[in-house]
Design a protein around this motif. Sequence first.
Motif: not given
Length: 235
Positions: A150-153, A158-161
């Motif tokens: 999710k972070w990469r895409e 998306d900052k969670e990771y």
Amino acid sequence: MAQSPTSSAVKALQLELKKLNEEPVEGFQVKLTNDDNLFEWEVAIFGPPSTLYEGGYFKAHMKFPHDYPYSPPTVRFLTRMWHPNVYENGDVCISILHPPVDDPQSGELPSERWNPTQNVRTILLSIISLLNEPNTFSPANVDASVMFRKWRESRGKDKEYENIIRKQVQATKEDADKDGVKVPTTLQEYCIKTPSKSTEQNIEVDYYDYGDDIDDEDEDDIYVDDDDDSGNEES
């Protein structure tokens, strides 16, 4: 009955430890956990600059089998790690640490698995590369794998990771201070310089293995959006 260490294993580990202490490699430090036991090493891995792990000080335990280098060691992070290819107990899941057996179900090529030409240096440089380029097709930590994707895409939106990793990096600074270790945070500090063989000329050359792969790239280049994970690691 416990297997006794082979003389070739003792000699191989003695030579590797001596060389790594005399000619350090950027990104990690090694030492014996106990001076009386050559088969268990304490490892400190430094997070590479220009990655989420920059400034991190990650401690790990490396245990060697008594027939090393014909069988691979195991590597377990002692520092808490949230990563697609690290199990909850800290065990590292990477192809280079898998025994050289024929296992078509694993999806791994024989060339990706352990062979006696590998060594501590190649293992640890592979793990450092794995930090920023995990394999998410067969993860050890499914939740971390989904979060990383999710972070990469999202190209970092998306900052969670990212937030979890940065908190873990920050938490390692206390261990670094306690151990009296100065963690490299710039490319210049990270990449070790060693003298060339022409010592009489007193010339220094850059000793790069992983550092050549780290460029001063802009922020957009950090989030690579493709369908092919570059890591060869499998759980």
